[in-house]
Design a protein around this motif. Sequence first.
Motif, PDB file in Angstrom:
ATOM      1  N   TYR A 119      45.952  74.880 -16.294  1.00 53.26           N
ATOM      2  CA  TYR A 119      46.657  75.891 -17.100  1.00 53.26           C
ATOM      3  C   TYR A 119      45.776  76.368 -18.256  1.00 53.26           C
ATOM      4  O   TYR A 119      46.111  76.172 -19.423  1.00 53.26           O
ATOM      5  CB  TYR A 119      47.957  75.303 -17.675  1.00 53.26           C
ATOM      6  CG  TYR A 119      48.891  74.745 -16.647  1.00 53.26           C
ATOM      7  CD1 TYR A 119      49.632  75.581 -15.815  1.00 53.26           C
ATOM      8  CD2 TYR A 119      49.056  73.366 -16.512  1.00 53.26           C
ATOM      9  CE1 TYR A 119      50.495  75.067 -14.869  1.00 53.26           C
ATOM     10  CE2 TYR A 119      49.928  72.840 -15.563  1.00 53.26           C
ATOM     11  CZ  TYR A 119      50.639  73.690 -14.751  1.00 53.26           C
ATOM     12  OH  TYR A 119      51.496  73.181 -13.822  1.00 53.26           O
ATOM     13  N   PRO A 120      44.659  77.018 -17.967  1.00 54.39           N
ATOM     14  CA  PRO A 120      43.762  77.414 -19.064  1.00 54.39           C
ATOM     15  C   PRO A 120      44.408  78.370 -20.067  1.00 54.39           C
ATOM     16  O   PRO A 120      44.128  78.280 -21.265  1.00 54.39           O
ATOM     17  CB  PRO A 120      42.583  78.068 -18.353  1.00 54.39           C
ATOM     18  CG  PRO A 120      43.075  78.412 -16.997  1.00 54.39           C
ATOM     19  CD  PRO A 120      44.173  77.446 -16.679  1.00 54.39           C
ATOM     20  N   GLU A 121      45.299  79.245 -19.596  1.00 52.71           N
ATOM     21  CA  GLU A 121      45.939  80.188 -20.523  1.00 52.71           C
ATOM     22  C   GLU A 121      46.878  79.456 -21.469  1.00 52.71           C
ATOM     23  O   GLU A 121      46.959  79.769 -22.648  1.00 52.71           O
ATOM     24  CB  GLU A 121      46.737  81.262 -19.765  1.00 52.71           C
ATOM     25  CG  GLU A 121      45.909  82.075 -18.804  1.00 52.71           C
ATOM     26  CD  GLU A 121      45.688  81.385 -17.458  1.00 52.71           C
ATOM     27  OE1 GLU A 121      46.470  80.497 -17.077  1.00 52.71           O
ATOM     28  OE2 GLU A 121      44.710  81.734 -16.787  1.00 52.71           O
ATOM     29  N   GLU A 122      47.622  78.490 -20.949  1.00 50.39           N
ATOM     30  CA  GLU A 122      48.562  77.745 -21.791  1.00 50.39           C
ATOM     31  C   GLU A 122      47.834  76.794 -22.738  1.00 50.39           C
ATOM     32  O   GLU A 122      48.328  76.512 -23.823  1.00 50.39           O
ATOM     33  CB  GLU A 122      49.526  76.951 -20.907  1.00 50.39           C
ATOM     34  CG  GLU A 122      50.485  77.832 -20.152  1.00 50.39           C
ATOM     35  CD  GLU A 122      51.448  77.030 -19.293  1.00 50.39           C
ATOM     36  OE1 GLU A 122      51.805  75.908 -19.678  1.00 50.39           O
ATOM     37  OE2 GLU A 122      51.821  77.558 -18.235  1.00 50.39           O
ATOM     38  N   ALA A 123      46.689  76.312 -22.306  1.00 44.46           N
ATOM     39  CA  ALA A 123      45.925  75.413 -23.171  1.00 44.46           C
ATOM     40  C   ALA A 123      45.307  76.181 -24.324  1.00 44.46           C
ATOM     41  O   ALA A 123      44.921  75.601 -25.327  1.00 44.46           O
ATOM     42  CB  ALA A 123      44.856  74.687 -22.368  1.00 44.46           C
ATOM     43  N   GLY A 124      45.208  77.491 -24.164  1.00 42.11           N
ATOM     44  CA  GLY A 124      44.788  78.361 -25.258  1.00 42.11           C
ATOM     45  C   GLY A 124      43.301  78.423 -25.536  1.00 42.11           C
ATOM     46  O   GLY A 124      42.899  78.955 -26.556  1.00 42.11           O
ATOM     47  N   ILE A 125      42.495  77.875 -24.653  1.00 44.10           N
ATOM     48  CA  ILE A 125      41.060  77.962 -24.890  1.00 44.10           C
ATOM     49  C   ILE A 125      40.315  78.150 -23.577  1.00 44.10           C
ATOM     50  O   ILE A 125      40.848  77.901 -22.499  1.00 44.10           O
ATOM     51  CB  ILE A 125      40.495  76.723 -25.604  1.00 44.10           C
ATOM     52  CG1 ILE A 125      40.653  75.492 -24.728  1.00 44.10           C
ATOM     53  CG2 ILE A 125      41.143  76.514 -26.932  1.00 44.10           C
ATOM     54  CD1 ILE A 125      39.911  74.295 -25.259  1.00 44.10           C
TER      55      ILE A 125
END
Length: 130
Positions: A119-125
Amino acid sequence: MNQAIKELENDPDGMTTYDYIVNNVDSCIADMPELIENLKRVDVSGQFLASTARFLHAVDCDSFSECIPSLIEGAIFKDRERRYIGALLEAVWGADYKDNAVALMANDDNFRRIYKRIYPEEAGINTGGL
Protein backbone atom coordinates in the motif's frame (compact mmCIF):
# COMPACT_ATOMS: atom_id res chain seq x y z
CA MET A 1 22.58 -31.81 11.65
CA ASN A 2 20.55 -34.92 10.95
CA GLN A 3 20.66 -36.74 7.61
CA ALA A 4 17.15 -35.64 6.53
CA ILE A 5 18.08 -31.98 6.92
CA LYS A 6 21.42 -32.54 5.20
CA GLU A 7 19.54 -33.94 2.18
CA LEU A 8 17.44 -30.77 2.00
CA GLU A 9 20.52 -28.89 0.82
CA ASN A 10 19.65 -30.30 -2.63
CA ASP A 11 16.14 -28.83 -2.52
CA PRO A 12 15.76 -27.08 -5.88
CA ASP A 13 13.20 -24.44 -4.89
CA GLY A 14 12.17 -24.68 -1.22
CA MET A 15 9.12 -26.89 -1.57
CA THR A 16 10.84 -29.96 -0.11
CA THR A 17 12.09 -27.96 2.86
CA TYR A 18 8.62 -26.49 3.39
CA ASP A 19 7.10 -29.98 3.25
CA TYR A 20 9.67 -31.22 5.75
CA ILE A 21 8.76 -28.43 8.18
CA VAL A 22 5.02 -29.06 7.79
CA ASN A 23 5.39 -32.81 8.26
CA ASN A 24 7.80 -32.50 11.21
CA VAL A 25 6.56 -29.34 12.92
CA ASP A 26 6.34 -31.08 16.29
CA SER A 27 9.94 -32.22 16.24
CA CYS A 28 11.96 -29.76 14.14
CA ILE A 29 12.02 -26.61 16.27
CA ALA A 30 15.68 -27.17 17.22
CA ASP A 31 16.54 -27.46 13.52
CA MET A 32 14.67 -24.32 12.44
CA PRO A 33 17.78 -22.10 12.09
CA GLU A 34 19.26 -24.53 9.54
CA LEU A 35 15.92 -25.03 7.82
CA ILE A 36 15.35 -21.29 7.53
CA GLU A 37 18.83 -20.73 6.14
CA ASN A 38 18.19 -23.45 3.58
CA LEU A 39 14.90 -21.81 2.56
CA LYS A 40 16.63 -18.44 2.24
CA ARG A 41 19.25 -20.02 0.01
CA VAL A 42 16.95 -21.98 -2.34
CA ASP A 43 13.62 -20.08 -2.44
CA VAL A 44 14.09 -17.62 -5.28
CA SER A 45 10.59 -16.09 -5.16
CA GLY A 46 9.87 -15.96 -1.41
CA GLN A 47 6.87 -18.25 -1.81
CA PHE A 48 8.03 -20.92 0.62
CA LEU A 49 9.51 -18.44 3.08
CA ALA A 50 6.15 -16.66 3.29
CA SER A 51 4.21 -19.93 3.42
CA THR A 52 6.41 -21.26 6.21
CA ALA A 53 5.97 -18.04 8.21
CA ARG A 54 2.20 -18.23 7.81
CA PHE A 55 2.13 -21.91 8.70
CA LEU A 56 4.28 -21.60 11.83
CA HIS A 57 2.33 -18.56 12.98
CA ALA A 58 -0.93 -20.48 12.60
CA VAL A 59 0.39 -23.62 14.31
CA ASP A 60 2.06 -22.00 17.34
CA CYS A 61 3.16 -18.40 17.04
CA ASP A 62 4.61 -18.41 20.57
CA SER A 63 6.85 -21.45 20.13
CA PHE A 64 8.08 -20.23 16.75
CA SER A 65 8.27 -16.53 17.67
CA GLU A 66 12.04 -16.43 17.13
CA CYS A 67 11.79 -18.08 13.70
CA ILE A 68 8.91 -16.20 12.13
CA PRO A 69 10.60 -12.77 11.79
CA SER A 70 13.56 -14.31 9.97
CA LEU A 71 11.24 -16.07 7.55
CA ILE A 72 9.34 -12.84 6.95
CA GLU A 73 12.58 -10.93 6.34
CA GLY A 74 13.62 -13.55 3.81
CA ALA A 75 10.24 -13.39 2.08
CA ILE A 76 10.42 -9.59 1.89
CA PHE A 77 13.86 -9.78 0.33
CA LYS A 78 12.97 -12.48 -2.21
CA ASP A 79 9.40 -11.49 -3.17
CA ARG A 80 10.17 -8.45 -5.31
CA GLU A 81 6.94 -8.87 -7.28
CA ARG A 82 4.82 -8.82 -4.08
CA ARG A 83 3.07 -12.09 -4.90
CA TYR A 84 3.36 -13.67 -1.46
CA ILE A 85 4.18 -11.08 1.18
CA GLY A 86 0.74 -9.46 1.07
CA ALA A 87 -0.80 -12.61 2.54
CA LEU A 88 1.45 -12.23 5.58
CA LEU A 89 -0.31 -9.04 6.65
CA GLU A 90 -3.55 -10.69 7.72
CA ALA A 91 -2.02 -14.07 8.60
CA VAL A 92 0.53 -12.65 11.02
CA TRP A 93 -0.86 -9.30 12.14
CA GLY A 94 -4.58 -10.12 12.07
CA ALA A 95 -7.65 -9.28 10.00
CA ASP A 96 -7.68 -5.77 11.47
CA TYR A 97 -4.09 -4.95 10.48
CA LYS A 98 -5.25 -1.95 8.40
CA ASP A 99 -7.00 -0.45 11.43
CA ASN A 100 -3.75 -0.76 13.38
CA ALA A 101 -1.35 0.06 10.55
CA VAL A 102 0.11 3.24 12.05
CA ALA A 103 0.97 1.57 15.35
CA LEU A 104 2.21 -1.58 13.66
CA MET A 105 4.47 0.42 11.31
CA ALA A 106 5.93 2.24 14.28
CA ASN A 107 6.65 -0.96 16.20
CA ASP A 108 7.39 -3.68 13.64
CA ASP A 109 9.91 -3.19 10.86
CA ASN A 110 8.73 -6.25 8.92
CA PHE A 111 5.14 -5.01 8.97
CA ARG A 112 6.28 -1.53 7.89
CA ARG A 113 8.30 -2.88 4.98
CA ILE A 114 5.49 -5.09 3.70
CA TYR A 115 2.78 -2.47 4.19
CA LYS A 116 4.79 0.12 2.27
CA ARG A 117 5.21 -2.28 -0.62
CA ILE A 118 1.60 -3.39 -0.76
CA TYR A 119 0.00 0.00 0.00
CA PRO A 120 2.54 2.65 -1.04
CA GLU A 121 -0.12 5.36 -1.38
CA GLU A 122 -1.52 4.73 2.10
CA ALA A 123 1.95 4.56 3.61
CA GLY A 124 2.41 8.07 2.26
CA ILE A 125 5.93 7.76 0.95
CA ASN A 126 7.87 6.47 -2.00
CA THR A 127 8.96 2.92 -1.17
CA GLY A 128 12.00 2.96 -3.42
CA GLY A 129 14.18 -0.03 -2.62
CA LEU A 130 12.32 -1.30 0.41
